[in-house]
Write an enzyme that holds these catalytic residues in place. Structure first.
Site, PDB file in Angstrom:
ATOM      1  N   ARG A  59     -25.016 -38.357 -25.415  1.00 40.29           N
ATOM      2  CA  ARG A  59     -25.769 -37.591 -24.420  1.00 40.29           C
ATOM      3  C   ARG A  59     -25.336 -38.006 -23.015  1.00 40.29           C
ATOM      4  O   ARG A  59     -25.419 -37.227 -22.068  1.00 40.29           O
ATOM      5  CB  ARG A  59     -27.277 -37.791 -24.611  1.00 40.29           C
ATOM      6  N   TYR A  66     -25.762 -14.551  -9.115  1.00 46.06           N
ATOM      7  CA  TYR A  66     -25.953 -14.280 -10.542  1.00 46.06           C
ATOM      8  C   TYR A  66     -27.467 -14.220 -10.798  1.00 46.06           C
ATOM      9  O   TYR A  66     -28.212 -15.095 -10.332  1.00 46.06           O
ATOM     10  CB  TYR A  66     -25.295 -15.386 -11.367  1.00 46.06           C
ATOM     11  N   ASP A  75     -21.439 -21.841  -6.231  1.00 49.80           N
ATOM     12  CA  ASP A  75     -21.095 -21.421  -7.588  1.00 49.80           C
ATOM     13  C   ASP A  75     -19.701 -20.787  -7.511  1.00 49.80           C
ATOM     14  O   ASP A  75     -19.519 -19.731  -6.908  1.00 49.80           O
ATOM     15  CB  ASP A  75     -22.144 -20.424  -8.098  1.00 49.80           C
ATOM     16  N   LYS A 109     -16.985 -18.884 -18.574  1.00 49.75           N
ATOM     17  CA  LYS A 109     -16.265 -17.718 -18.097  1.00 49.75           C
ATOM     18  C   LYS A 109     -14.756 -17.997 -18.015  1.00 49.75           C
ATOM     19  O   LYS A 109     -14.137 -18.243 -19.014  1.00 49.75           O
ATOM     20  CB  LYS A 109     -16.864 -17.279 -16.756  1.00 49.75           C
TER      21      LYS A 109
HETATM   22  C1  PLP Z   1     -21.733 -16.699 -11.407  1.00 47.87           C
HETATM   23  C2  PLP Z   1     -22.448 -17.236 -12.624  1.00 47.87           C
HETATM   24  N1  PLP Z   1     -23.041 -18.438 -12.553  1.00 47.87           N
HETATM   25  C3  PLP Z   1     -23.696 -18.962 -13.610  1.00 47.87           C
HETATM   26  C4  PLP Z   1     -23.808 -18.273 -14.792  1.00 47.87           C
HETATM   27  C5  PLP Z   1     -24.566 -18.875 -15.951  1.00 47.87           C
HETATM   28  O1  PLP Z   1     -23.677 -19.446 -16.853  1.00 47.87           O
HETATM   29  P1  PLP Z   1     -23.949 -19.590 -18.438  1.00 47.87           P
HETATM   30  O2  PLP Z   1     -24.082 -18.217 -18.997  1.00 47.87           O
HETATM   31  O3  PLP Z   1     -22.733 -20.335 -18.904  1.00 47.87           O
HETATM   32  O4  PLP Z   1     -25.197 -20.390 -18.591  1.00 47.87           O
HETATM   33  C6  PLP Z   1     -23.202 -17.020 -14.916  1.00 47.87           C
HETATM   34  C7  PLP Z   1     -23.314 -16.257 -16.193  1.00 47.87           C
HETATM   35  O5  PLP Z   1     -23.027 -15.075 -16.247  1.00 47.87           O
HETATM   36  C8  PLP Z   1     -22.508 -16.482 -13.801  1.00 47.87           C
HETATM   37  O6  PLP Z   1     -21.919 -15.272 -13.848  1.00 47.87           O
END
Ligand code: PLP
Length: 405
Positions: free
Chosen positions: A69, A122, A194, A219
């Protein structure tokens, strides 16, 4: 079991300073100490490790793991590659992008802290920030698209955290990361970016002033739509503050980490193709009569083009298409796609089309979506690695048919 008191030392091959991103994707996680001279690190599918008789001596001599962990050698390998690509001192991996985002918010925010966040994030990030706001009294200010594009950004004194995303999901807007970071630092706020859509191949926010970068490694970093992973990257001091005892309990699984490091080896070549195809598809759709608007990084305005040119090395493989026929035209368009699959998520080898109003941004009200440029006829395309001409043909033919009847 509690976390080790001394930070584990990493045993990765040191690459020369001049090694570029493509070299780091391939060799960044290389470990000289593997059994049988293996070139590829095995999957350390273990939850625990034999406790060294003298922990502090063992820690001083090299990498020590106590419990998965907290740390695991396979996970450390994938984290090391991402660390190098972002030009950071430290990187930690989590079970998903949301796991990483949650860890940052949970670790940095206290009851009542003021937070400024881009409105165009997001949807899951916005949902989580709003949960924090309603449950813990976080003073959340969501920037309107106009505020986000002020030439001289202003962050209110006392702000604890500034949360940014560029290019934005799903409209592909661009915000000036360097200027916003400067404005936030003037008032002592921590800046988190992000970087999921750009990846470190196209943009390195830490060089532009960000304190922390987060990724949905699900992604582009993972790249094959077969794993979930998240990353937090930054200075050692900044990353050490994020869930230091792993009490959120969302570590990355070793098998997912193995897949992730394997995928990272092709990130540079994949991004080159995503960048070229994204630009070609955006150009090929913009004049189609069934299309009202195409979003692509830098296309929002001349100012956004200037910012994108300064902060991005490539514009990526995401394209936002607003259908002239609105929501009514969507079913016909999606039904006629022959190659592009209709599915949420992005960044994989296969091209996907998703409808943000029904998926990633469904929890926003219709008015909130409109304010963010997410109209009911908006389709978000993640262009994959197929023949670019095949994708253009598929999309244009589906658009032709979406307009009929
Ligand atoms: C820009 C962005 N940040 C964070 C996330 C969240 O990631 P996860 O789906 O791996 O939890 C996404 C998911 O689509 C995203 O597009």
């Amino acid at each position: 079991m509690s976390a080790p008191t001394a930070p584990p030392r990493r045993r990765f091959r040191t690459l020369p300073d001049w090694a570029g991103p493509a070299t780091r994707t391939v060799h960044g996680g290389r470990r000289p100490d593997l059994n049988a001279g293996a070139v590829v690190a095995p999957i350390y599918q273990t939850s625990t490790y034999r406790y060294p008789a003298a922990y502090s001596e063992a820690a001083a001599a090299g990498e020590v793991h106590l419990y998965s962990r907290h740390s695991n050698p396979t996970v450390a390998g994938a984290a090391e590659v991402i660390r190098q690509l972002e030009g950071a001192e430290a990187a930690r991996l989590f079970a998903s992008g949301m796991g990483a985002i949650h860890a940052v918010l949970w670790s940095l925010l206290n009851r009542g802290d003021p937070v400024v966040a881009l409105g165009e994030l997001y949807g899951g990030t916005t949902d989580l920030l709003r949960d924090f706001a309603s449950r813990f009294g976080i003073g959340l200010h969501e920037l309107t698209p106009t505020e986000a594009r002020e030439a001289e950004p202003v962050v209110a004194p006392g702000t604890r955290l500034l949360w940014l995303e560029s290019p934005t999901n799903p409209t592909l807007g661009v915000v000036d990361l360097a200027r916003w970071s400067e404005a936030a630092h003037r008032v002592g706020a921590v800046v988190v970016v992000d970087n999921t859509f750009a990846t470190p191949i196209n943009q390195r926010p830490l060089n532009l002033g960000a304190d922390l970068v987060v990724h949905s490694a699900t992604k582009y970093l993972g790249g094959h739509s077969d794993l979930l992973a998240g990353a937090v990257v930054g200075s050692a001091a900044a990353v050490d503050r994020i869930d230091p005892q792993s009490t959120l309990g969302a570590p990355l699984d070793p098998f997912a980490a193995f897949l992730l490091e394997r995928s990272l080896k092709t990130l540079d070549v994949r991004m080159a193709r995503h960048n070229a195809t994204g630009a070609a598809v955006a150009r090929a759709l913009v004049d189609h009569p069934a299309v009202a608007r195409v979003g692509y990084p830098g296309w929002g305005s001349p100012a956004e083009e200037t910012i994108a040119a300064a902060q991005m090395r490539g514009r990526g493989g995401m394209v936002a298409v607003s259908l002239r026929g609105g929501a009514a035209a969507l079913p016909r368009f999606l039904a006629h796609l022959q190659i592009v699959e209709v599915a949420t998520s992005l960044g994989g080898v296969e091209s996907l089309a998703s409808v943000p109003a029904e998926t990633s941004h469904r929890r926003l009200s219709p008015a909130e979506r409109t304010a963010r440029g997410i109209d009911p006829g908006l389709v978000r395309l993640s262009l994959g690695l197929e023949e670019p001409d095949d994708l253009i043909r598929d999309l244009r033919e589906a658009l032709d048919r979406s307009a009929v009847g």
